[in-house]
Every structure is written in structure tokens, then in C-alpha cells.
Design an enzyme around this catalytic site. Structure first.
Site, PDB file in Angstrom:
ATOM      1  N   ASP A   1       5.793  -2.259  -3.875  1.00 36.00           N
ATOM      2  CA  ASP A   1       5.648  -1.224  -4.947  1.00 36.00           C
ATOM      3  C   ASP A   1       5.318   0.172  -4.559  1.00 36.00           C
ATOM      4  O   ASP A   1       4.764   0.216  -3.268  1.00 36.00           O
ATOM      5  CB  ASP A   1       4.568  -1.631  -6.138  1.00 36.00           C
ATOM      6  CG  ASP A   1       3.361  -1.731  -5.179  1.00 36.00           C
ATOM      7  OD1 ASP A   1       3.000  -2.033  -4.327  1.00 36.00           O
ATOM      8  OD2 ASP A   1       2.512  -0.856  -6.052  1.00 36.00           O
TER       9      ASP A   1
ATOM     10  N   ASP B   1       3.878  -9.392   2.247  1.00 38.18           N
ATOM     11  CA  ASP B   1       5.158  -8.517   2.071  1.00 38.18           C
ATOM     12  C   ASP B   1       5.197  -7.696   3.396  1.00 38.18           C
ATOM     13  O   ASP B   1       6.424  -7.996   3.787  1.00 38.18           O
ATOM     14  CB  ASP B   1       5.095  -7.810   0.729  1.00 38.18           C
ATOM     15  CG  ASP B   1       3.589  -6.802   0.787  1.00 38.18           C
ATOM     16  OD1 ASP B   1       2.838  -7.059   1.458  1.00 38.18           O
ATOM     17  OD2 ASP B   1       3.795  -6.296  -0.420  1.00 38.18           O
TER      18      ASP B   1
ATOM     19  N   GLY C   1       2.330  -8.133  -3.927  1.00 41.01           N
ATOM     20  CA  GLY C   1       3.638  -7.927  -3.051  1.00 41.01           C
ATOM     21  C   GLY C   1       4.145  -8.852  -2.463  1.00 41.01           C
ATOM     22  O   GLY C   1       5.539  -8.973  -2.404  1.00 41.01           O
TER      23      GLY C   1
ATOM     24  N   ASP D   1       1.031  -3.969   7.876  1.00 41.26           N
ATOM     25  CA  ASP D   1       1.022  -2.297   8.157  1.00 41.26           C
ATOM     26  C   ASP D   1      -0.240  -2.090   8.959  1.00 41.26           C
ATOM     27  O   ASP D   1      -0.007  -2.162   9.996  1.00 41.26           O
ATOM     28  CB  ASP D   1       1.142  -1.567   6.699  1.00 41.26           C
ATOM     29  CG  ASP D   1       0.823  -0.146   6.940  1.00 41.26           C
ATOM     30  OD1 ASP D   1       1.251   0.341   7.879  1.00 41.26           O
ATOM     31  OD2 ASP D   1       0.598   0.493   5.743  1.00 41.26           O
TER      32      ASP D   1
ATOM     33  N   PHE E   1       7.843   4.635   4.091  1.00 47.51           N
ATOM     34  CA  PHE E   1       7.284   3.952   3.066  1.00 47.51           C
ATOM     35  C   PHE E   1       8.723   3.070   2.200  1.00 47.51           C
ATOM     36  O   PHE E   1       9.361   3.904   1.583  1.00 47.51           O
ATOM     37  CB  PHE E   1       6.566   4.863   2.065  1.00 47.51           C
ATOM     38  CG  PHE E   1       5.935   3.977   0.848  1.00 47.51           C
ATOM     39  CD1 PHE E   1       4.722   3.536   1.573  1.00 47.51           C
ATOM     40  CD2 PHE E   1       6.380   3.928  -0.393  1.00 47.51           C
ATOM     41  CE1 PHE E   1       3.793   2.699   0.413  1.00 47.51           C
ATOM     42  CE2 PHE E   1       5.534   3.067  -1.313  1.00 47.51           C
ATOM     43  CZ  PHE E   1       4.525   2.552  -0.905  1.00 47.51           C
TER      44      PHE E   1
HETATM   45  P1  IMP Z   1      -2.351  -3.059   5.359  1.00 49.03           P
HETATM   46  O1  IMP Z   1      -3.787  -3.567   4.894  1.00 49.03           O
HETATM   47  O2  IMP Z   1      -2.721  -1.540   5.594  1.00 49.03           O
HETATM   48  O3  IMP Z   1      -1.696  -3.906   6.388  1.00 49.03           O
HETATM   49  O4  IMP Z   1      -1.514  -2.829   4.026  1.00 49.03           O
HETATM   50  C1  IMP Z   1      -0.929  -4.014   3.454  1.00 49.03           C
HETATM   51  C2  IMP Z   1      -0.451  -3.805   2.000  1.00 49.03           C
HETATM   52  O5  IMP Z   1      -0.319  -2.354   1.772  1.00 49.03           O
HETATM   53  C3  IMP Z   1       0.807  -4.503   1.768  1.00 49.03           C
HETATM   54  O6  IMP Z   1       0.253  -5.924   1.301  1.00 49.03           O
HETATM   55  C4  IMP Z   1       1.310  -3.602   0.848  1.00 49.03           C
HETATM   56  O7  IMP Z   1       0.929  -4.100  -0.757  1.00 49.03           O
HETATM   57  C5  IMP Z   1       0.884  -2.098   1.187  1.00 49.03           C
HETATM   58  N1  IMP Z   1       1.817  -1.442   1.960  1.00 49.03           N
HETATM   59  C6  IMP Z   1       1.793  -1.199   3.014  1.00 49.03           C
HETATM   60  N2  IMP Z   1       2.989  -0.558   3.703  1.00 49.03           N
HETATM   61  C7  IMP Z   1       3.758  -0.215   2.431  1.00 49.03           C
HETATM   62  C8  IMP Z   1       5.013   0.088   2.223  1.00 49.03           C
HETATM   63  O8  IMP Z   1       5.814   0.601   3.050  1.00 49.03           O
HETATM   64  N3  IMP Z   1       5.785   0.059   0.856  1.00 49.03           N
HETATM   65  C9  IMP Z   1       4.818  -0.599  -0.160  1.00 49.03           C
HETATM   66  N4  IMP Z   1       3.778  -1.200   0.128  1.00 49.03           N
HETATM   67  C10 IMP Z   1       3.296  -0.971   1.453  1.00 49.03           C
HETATM   68 MG    MG Z   2       1.301  -2.506  -2.766  1.00 48.32          MG
END
Ligand code: IMP
Ligand code: MG
Length: 191
Positions: free
Chosen positions: A166, A106, A50, A109, A159
Site C-alpha cells: 500500500d 510482502d 501487506g 526493505d 516505492f
Molecule cells: P522495513 O521494516 O523497513 O523492512 O519495512 C517493511 C514494511 O514497509 C513492509 O512490510 C511494507 O509494508 C513497507 N514497505 C517497504 N517498502 C515498501 C514499498 O516500496 N511499498 C510499499 N510498502 C513498503
Molecule cells: Mg505498508
């Protein structure tokens, strides 16, 4: 099964940030990093896949000497919500000992990915670790809080795809960041 249109733009509900807006913001972050790390050994570590596009633009806007590398992590799979497990798929190859590391991500979240990568990088004994995230998602419940030193844009809990982000490995090539239409990933109800 995701329903992906022939023209990817048809799957975008709303463009949040244009190519120009992103480029301007990345330039500002590059300037800030260049000032903050002046005279210090700096390594930018991007999280695959990402952050690839963000890293490639950011490195060209950092005017001081530095190197970059990438680590691999995956948490989502073909879904729009985190699976809860972070798999490390590739470690760094550049020597991080006594270097100042900025992790390039990227989107922030749930925080799981960043926390896992930060822990992984600590093992390499860097002098410091900070984070630059292009997008900062304002979610109701964060799983792991991580300090983000450099933020591109704050977004609501939707999202989004494009500029590296992606859905099911598609849409990373869009030059802008946009909200994905729900019909792409939701089953149609009632028929
Ligand atoms: P986390 O571990 O939940 O913080 O997720 C992080 C990863 O989830 C990021 O590196 C993204 O690849 C993916 N991600 C989280 N939110 C989105 C979104 O809205 N669109 C696309 N990918 C996302
Ligand atoms: Mg992803």
C-alpha cells in the site's frame, strides 16, 4: 495530502510484475516450501496487512499439511519511508512450539519489521524460523540484515504498490506490482 486518482491504474508509473508473473512465481515458491518441509510440522505466519494477498495465494500452492496465522506490525504510516519504529499490533494465536515457521512478508526493505517479528516469534519456541519475502528491495543501506530463504522478485529501491502493498492504505487491491508515480506522494514544487 496524497492525490489519488479515480482509476488507481492512472497513478502507476510502470508495472513491474503482472498478475500472471506473480502467480507463476508464487506457485514455484509453494512447490519449494512443500519439498523443503515434507514430513515436518509447518506454520506460515503472514505479516498484516501487506502479506495478506501473498499468504492467501501461497497457502494454496503449498501441497503439504500446514496451518497459517497472521501477526500485526506497522512501521510506515502514511509515508514512503520507514518511521524507524515497529509496532506489534497482533500476536500469533496458533501454537508454534516445536513447529517450523516460515514468516511471510510482502517486502524486505530496511529489515526492521522482519527482525522485530522474528524476535517476537522466537518467544513461542518454534523448531525453526525462515522467511519468504515476495519482494527483495536492493537498498544501499540495510538497517538489519535478515536471511531471506524464499524470494519472489528482486527490485531496485523504488516505492511500489499493489498485490497487498500500500501507500497510505490504498492500492493493495491492484492485481499487479507497480511503481507509484511520485506526484501521488510529493508536493508540487514552485506553485
Ligand atoms: P522495513 O521494516 O523497513 O523492512 O519495512 C517493511 C514494511 O514497509 C513492509 O512490510 C511494507 O509494508 C513497507 N514497505 C517497504 N517498502 C515498501 C514499498 O516500496 N511499498 C510499499 N510498502 C513498503
Ligand atoms: Mg505498508
Amino acid at each position: 495530502m496524497p492525490r489519488i486518482s479515480e482509476d488507481l491504474t492512472d497513478d502507476i508509473e510502470e508495472v513491474l510484475y503482472t498478475r500472471e508473473e506473480i502467480s507463476e512465481r508464487v506457485r514455484k515458491i509453494g512447490e519449494k516450501i512443500s519439498r523443503d518441509y515434507q514430513g515436518k510440522p509447518l506454520v506460515l505466519v503472514g505479516i498484516l496487512r501487506g502479506a495478506l494477498i501473498f499468504l492467501s495465494d501461497l497457502t494454496r500452492n503449498v501441497t503439504i499439511e500446514h496451518s497459517f496465522d497472521m501477526v500485526g506490525a506497522s512501521s510506515y504510516g502514511a509515508s514512503t519511508s520507514s518511521s524507524g519504529r515497529v509496532q506489534i499490533t497482533k500476536d500469533v494465536e496458533v501454537n508454534l512450539r516445536d513447529k517450523h515457521v516460515v514468516i511471510i512478508e510482502d517486502i524486505y526493505d530496511s529489515g526492521r519489521t522482519l527482525a522485530a517479528i522474528r524476535d517476537l516469534l522466537r518467544v513461542h519456541h518454534p523448531a525453526s524460523i525462515e522467511v519468504a519475502a515476495l519482494l527483495y528491495k536492493k537498498v544501499k543501506k540495510r538497517i538489519t540484515e535478515v536471511d531471506i530463504k524464499y524470494v519472489g522478485f528482486e527490485i531496485t529501491d523504488k516505492f511500489v504498490v499493489g498485490y497487498g502493498l500500500d501507500y497510505s492504505e490504498v492500492y493493495r487491491n491492484l492485481p499487479y506490482i507497480g511503481v507509484l508515480k511520485r506526484r501521488v506522494y510529493e508536493e508540487t514544487k514552485g506553485n
